[in-house]
Design a protein around this motif. Structure first.
Motif, PDB file in Angstrom:
ATOM      1  N   THR A  32       0.753  -1.128  -0.015  1.00 62.15           N
ATOM      2  CA  THR A  32       0.027  -0.050  -0.180  1.00 62.15           C
ATOM      3  C   THR A  32       0.763   1.279   0.092  1.00 62.15           C
ATOM      4  N   TYR A  33       0.532   2.225  -0.746  1.00 65.16           N
ATOM      5  CA  TYR A  33       1.205   3.293  -0.827  1.00 65.16           C
ATOM      6  C   TYR A  33       0.348   4.514  -1.025  1.00 65.16           C
ATOM      7  N   GLY A  34       0.847   5.741  -0.872  1.00 64.24           N
ATOM      8  CA  GLY A  34       0.051   6.963  -1.343  1.00 64.24           C
ATOM      9  C   GLY A  34       0.971   8.152  -2.167  1.00 64.24           C
ATOM     10  N   SER A  35       0.125   9.205  -2.349  1.00 70.80           N
ATOM     11  CA  SER A  35       0.704  10.328  -2.834  1.00 70.80           C
ATOM     12  C   SER A  35       2.106  10.840  -2.169  1.00 70.80           C
ATOM     13  N   GLN A  36       1.702  10.911  -0.958  1.00 74.51           N
ATOM     14  CA  GLN A  36       3.037  11.147  -0.183  1.00 74.51           C
ATOM     15  C   GLN A  36       4.232  10.746  -0.192  1.00 74.51           C
ATOM     16  N   GLY A  37       4.155   9.179  -0.329  1.00 77.56           N
ATOM     17  CA  GLY A  37       5.186   8.265  -0.637  1.00 77.56           C
ATOM     18  C   GLY A  37       5.710   8.628  -1.894  1.00 77.56           C
ATOM     19  N   LEU A  38       5.010   8.529  -2.864  1.00 81.44           N
ATOM     20  CA  LEU A  38       5.515   8.657  -4.499  1.00 81.44           C
ATOM     21  C   LEU A  38       6.354   9.901  -4.574  1.00 81.44           C
ATOM     22  N   SER A  39       5.900  10.950  -3.790  1.00 80.76           N
ATOM     23  CA  SER A  39       6.497  12.328  -3.976  1.00 80.76           C
ATOM     24  C   SER A  39       7.921  12.276  -3.334  1.00 80.76           C
ATOM     25  N   ILE A  40       8.168  11.577  -2.059  1.00 81.08           N
ATOM     26  CA  ILE A  40       9.183  11.590  -1.478  1.00 81.08           C
ATOM     27  C   ILE A  40      10.137  10.487  -2.285  1.00 81.08           C
ATOM     28  N   MET A  41       9.586   9.432  -2.554  1.00 80.81           N
ATOM     29  CA  MET A  41      10.197   8.548  -3.362  1.00 80.81           C
ATOM     30  C   MET A  41      11.088   8.972  -4.737  1.00 80.81           C
ATOM     31  N   THR A  42      10.390  10.087  -5.239  1.00 77.31           N
ATOM     32  CA  THR A  42      10.951  10.679  -6.323  1.00 77.31           C
ATOM     33  C   THR A  42      12.112  11.562  -6.081  1.00 77.31           C
ATOM     34  N   VAL A  43      11.938  12.233  -5.188  1.00 78.60           N
ATOM     35  CA  VAL A  43      13.175  13.047  -4.554  1.00 78.60           C
ATOM     36  C   VAL A  43      14.493  12.185  -4.288  1.00 78.60           C
ATOM     37  N   LEU A  44      14.044  11.125  -3.425  1.00 72.71           N
ATOM     38  CA  LEU A  44      15.118   9.880  -3.092  1.00 72.71           C
ATOM     39  C   LEU A  44      15.732   9.624  -4.321  1.00 72.71           C
ATOM     40  N   LEU A  45      15.019   9.184  -5.239  1.00 79.66           N
ATOM     41  CA  LEU A  45      15.565   8.486  -6.423  1.00 79.66           C
ATOM     42  C   LEU A  45      16.373   9.424  -7.206  1.00 79.66           C
ATOM     43  N   PHE A  46      16.112  10.718  -7.513  1.00 82.24           N
ATOM     44  CA  PHE A  46      16.961  11.578  -7.993  1.00 82.24           C
ATOM     45  C   PHE A  46      18.414  11.830  -7.157  1.00 82.24           C
ATOM     46  N   GLY A  47      17.895  12.354  -5.847  1.00 82.59           N
ATOM     47  CA  GLY A  47      19.010  12.407  -5.126  1.00 82.59           C
ATOM     48  C   GLY A  47      20.065  11.481  -4.894  1.00 82.59           C
ATOM     49  N   ALA A  48      19.560  10.180  -4.336  1.00 82.87           N
ATOM     50  CA  ALA A  48      20.501   9.102  -4.241  1.00 82.87           C
ATOM     51  C   ALA A  48      21.065   8.647  -5.517  1.00 82.87           C
ATOM     52  N   GLY A  49      20.369   8.544  -6.252  1.00 82.99           N
ATOM     53  CA  GLY A  49      20.560   7.997  -7.677  1.00 82.99           C
ATOM     54  C   GLY A  49      21.746   8.802  -8.512  1.00 82.99           C
ATOM     55  N   THR A  50      21.626  10.010  -8.325  1.00 80.13           N
ATOM     56  CA  THR A  50      22.596  10.682  -8.884  1.00 80.13           C
ATOM     57  C   THR A  50      24.052  10.766  -8.163  1.00 80.13           C
ATOM     58  N   ASP A  51      23.779  10.553  -7.053  1.00 78.69           N
ATOM     59  CA  ASP A  51      25.192  10.539  -6.131  1.00 78.69           C
ATOM     60  C   ASP A  51      25.877   9.130  -6.761  1.00 78.69           C
ATOM     61  N   TYR A  52      25.177   7.928  -6.843  1.00 77.27           N
ATOM     62  CA  TYR A  52      25.810   6.847  -7.121  1.00 77.27           C
ATOM     63  C   TYR A  52      26.410   7.134  -8.475  1.00 77.27           C
ATOM     64  N   CYS A  53      25.892   7.665  -9.534  1.00 70.41           N
ATOM     65  CA  CYS A  53      26.515   8.162 -10.929  1.00 70.41           C
ATOM     66  C   CYS A  53      27.787   8.934 -10.761  1.00 70.41           C
ATOM     67  N   LEU A  54      27.687   9.916  -9.901  1.00 70.04           N
ATOM     68  CA  LEU A  54      28.824  10.742  -9.602  1.00 70.04           C
ATOM     69  C   LEU A  54      29.915  10.019  -9.076  1.00 70.04           C
TER      70      LEU A  54
END
Length: 728
Positions: free
Chosen positions: A268-290
């Motif tokens: 189960t998930y909601g809009s709030q979780g999807l919003s934070i997930m998007t931020v986490l994905l771009f932030g942490a994901g870019t870190d790994y690439c760097l």
């Protein structure tokens, strides 16, 4: 980091390097790059075509409380014994500054009659005010005759979108009856009739609407901020796009997977979780690439063959990226131990996002770098034949400062962090949903009208079900401090021994003060032979506060234990494990304290959400410890060829640039949340960003190196490594 932390085992180290070089060739080699790209493109197409979108199965109406919680049991009892009148209250607040006229009241009755005869979507019942004589109806008005509350009960199982559909139908009918839409009128000093939807149903719709409206703007803002920072760091348009492409592909994989899991009822998930997930994905994901990109650029300056350069770069960073991601992923999985729904429901989406991004950074990014090669860094292409400026000279000086004056640096860092951490004693927490809304939201405006003209307690009444109540129970309830009024007992048709009292509190029913009244009500209601149940929004928030406090006591130690075990396993040092864990804990406490100072004194926030401490803890501690491990593992490696003081200095020098870049990007993505009109996300984004920045610019480059220098050879205790360290 596993690669760096295995340096003592030379044979194993060689095998590890060979393994990662084979992987590098498989995903980024001459043939492997095209195969990898094809697999990713095919996977995205198939998943997008055959699996549903995550937005289709998000559930913003999911309960945060388990069925065993007292308020949930009480609500069930209300439905069981007073089913015809149960439901989620939608309160329509009617207001006219000059006073409601008989004509306006008649039109309100006409609207109510229409709703009684032909219910809108998700409507269960209405209070039949159309049958009341005008003189009786006027008695329902506020004392100043300006305000009237119309109550409509909506289906408890309806989603926020379904409730919104019903509310939109009500507004359409109102426009037909009144000739104009009173819900669109502004609350001004005129005789215009104004209407606002509030109550639990109105609040639910507004809360969901805020997140839905934020989704697209959040995604666009996050992409732009990451792109701008990458362009500043690398000054290359191609290189700036590579991490975004990797994250974009990961996002297109994750969302249908979440949709499938939601469709099957697995999560189960909601809009709030999807919003934070998007931020986490771009932030942490870019870190790994760097981490990979920075290492690749460094090797290209000394290696002419770009494929050989990539193998060296990949084998030297893949282990670090893998363990870094797994640490965060496992820490997020600890949220599965939470009893509170919002915490528990974050675990799988967030962990899955990190897992897919890990795969993307270790496969898709290498394929893209293999495809573009040196052109990725255009117009500043690294090559052995070119002269390049020395890298990270600023961080070399920082490393010298931390190792030359370790006592001074440690004291100053602890004074700054400790001073901020002390502010946590002044923090006030709230569970008031309305306080997170913008002031011009309909439900908040409606609440203010009710509060100003009736009393805040009318927004959400407390319901007490009593079995075999004492004769003086009503009087005892009225005597409780904080209770404004108690209705006469209503007997259940199902069981005549059960009666219900509606209690109006004298304060905001979502406030801490209101929640503190609940145990007093329970104490009175449960006296002697009376068996009582307390239901309503205030009772539910009282349980929510208790459950979230319980989750903090469970999850925080679990995350600390997990990180400690990982550190101890790979560093083999109790000393280093202890001060690294303590460093992120003080960073977390400082972020809460500093965040409170900014929010309270800078923006007039009187209390932050009670959900913030656990939200922020998981992210700040897990992500912050990753940076610390990355740097100290470099120090451990350097001790093989330099004395400890020099090894520490070089550790800061070598990792300073890439970790700082990663920290700035990660903090910036969380700061994007502060642009949203949702106070909960503003507070979470600000505090988490502060924690990351404190770790990036104070804890990791200054405090940890200084403490490591102070401990000297004992930083490795009880591992064998300290015995072989050359003295300074």
């Amino acid at each position: 980091m596993l690669f760096y932390l295995s340096i003592d085992k030379r044979r194993g180290n060689r095998k590890c390097i060979t393994f990662w070089k084979k992987i590098a060739n498989g995903v980024g080699g001459k043939k492997g790059r095209f195969i990898t790209l094809s697999i990713w493109i095919l996977a995205v197409i198939l998943l997008q075509l055959f699996l549903p979108s995550a937005n289709e199965y998000k559930d913003d109406a999911a309960s945060d409380l388990k069925a065993s919680e007292p308020s949930v049991i009480a609500d069930k009892k209300v439905k069981e014994y007073f089913g015809s009148k149960s439901g989620t209250p939608l309160l329509i607040t009617w207001y006219s500054q000059t006073g409601l006229t008989n004509e306006q009241l008649g039109e309100i009755q006409s609207l109510n009659a229409s709703l009684t005869k032909n219910p809108v979507a998700s409507q269960t019942s209405t209070v039949p005010i159309e049958k009341m004589p005008p003189i009786v109806l006027k008695q329902q008005l506020s004392k100043d005759q300006t305000t009237f509350i119309q109550t409509i009960l909506m289906d408890e199982s309806a989603t926020a979108d379904e409730l919104k559909t019903g509310m939109d139908e009500i507004k359409t009918r109102a426009e037909g009856i009144f000739g104009e839409n009173p819900f669109n009128k502004k609350i001004t000093n005129t005789s215009d009739l104004v209407a606002r939807t509030t109550g639990p149903a109105g609040i639910s719709v507004d809360a969901t609407g805020l997140f839905q409206d934020a989704d697209v703007s959040l995604l666009i803002a996050t992409v732009l901020i990451v792109l701008i920072i990458l362009l500043i760091i690398y000054r290359s348009p191609i290189l700036a796009l590579i991490p975004l492409i990797a994250v974009g592909f990961a996002y297109l994989i994750i969302t249908p997977l979440l949709g499938f899991l939601g469709e099957q009822g697995f999560i189960t998930y909601g809009s709030q979780g999807l919003s934070i997930m998007t931020v986490l994905l771009f932030g942490a994901g870019t870190d790994y690439c760097l981490f990979l990109i920075t290492r690749y650029r460094s090797v290209l300056r000394h290696e002419e063959n770009r494929y050989k350069a990539f193998k060296v770069a990949f084998s030297g960073t893949a282990g670090a990226i893998l363990l870094s991601g797994l640490t965060v992923m496992v820490a997020l999985l600890m949220l599965l131990a939470a009893q509170y729904g919002s915490f528990h429901n974050f675990a799988i989406p967030f962990s899955l996002a990190i897992l897919i991004m890990l795969i993307s950074s270790l496969t898709l990014v290498p394929a893209l770098l293999g495809l573009f090669g040196r052109i990725s860094f255009w117009p500043f292409i690294p090559h052995p034949t070119k002269k390049h400026k020395k890298e990270n000279q600023f961080w070399n000086r920082v490393g010298k400062l931390a190792t030359k004056h370790p006592i001074m640096v440690t004291i100053l860092a602890l004074l700054i962090l400790g001073g901020a951490a002390l502010q946590t004693t002044n923090v006030s927490y709230t569970y008031d949903t309305l306080s997170t809304f913008p002031e011009d939201m309909p439900s908040r405006e409606g609440f203010k009208l009710i509060s100003d003209h009736y009393g805040a307690g009318y927004l959400a009444k407390v319901e007490v079900l009593a079995e075999n109540p004492t004769d003086d129970l009503k009087q005892e309830l009225e005597n409780i401090k904080g209770v404004q009024s108690v209705s006469f007992p209503e007997k259940s048709k199902e069981n005549r021994n059960i009666v219900k009292y509606d209690i109006v509190l004298s304060m905001n029913p979502y406030s801490n003060e209101a929640m503190n009244v609940i145990p007093k009500i329970k104490k009175v209601g449960g006296a002697e032979a009376t068996k009582a149940y307390v239901a309503g929004q205030t009772a539910a928030q009282y349980d929510s506060r208790a459950v979230t406090e319980h989750d903090e006591k469970v999850i925080i130690p679990l995350v600390i234990a997990l990180i400690s075990i990982l550190l101890l396993t790979y560093l083999r040092s109790l000393t280093a494990t202890l001060y690294l864990v303590l460093s992120v804990l003080i960073s977390y406490a400082s972020a809460i304290g500093l965040g409170w100072l900014i929010l309270h004194h800078g923006f007039g926030v009187t209390a932050i959400s009670g959900l913030i401490p656990l939200y922020a803890f998981v992210f700040i501690v897990a992500l912050g410890e990753d940076y610390n491990i990355f740097m100290i593992s470099s120090i451990w490696k350097n001790t093989k060829k330099w004395p400890l003081r020099k090894a520490v200095q070089e550790g800061v020098h070598q990792t300073g640039g890439v970790i700082t870049s990663a920290g700035v990007i990660l903090a910036a993505t969380f700061l994007v949340l502060t642009t949203l009109p949702i106070n909960l996300l503003v507070q979470f984004g600000l505090i988490t960003a502060i924690g990351i920045l404190l770790d990036t610019f104070l804890v990791r480059p200054l405090l940890v190196p200084a403490v490591t220098t102070l401990f000297g050879r004992w930083a490795f205790w009880p591992g064998k490594k300290y015995k072989t360290v050359t003295k300074d």
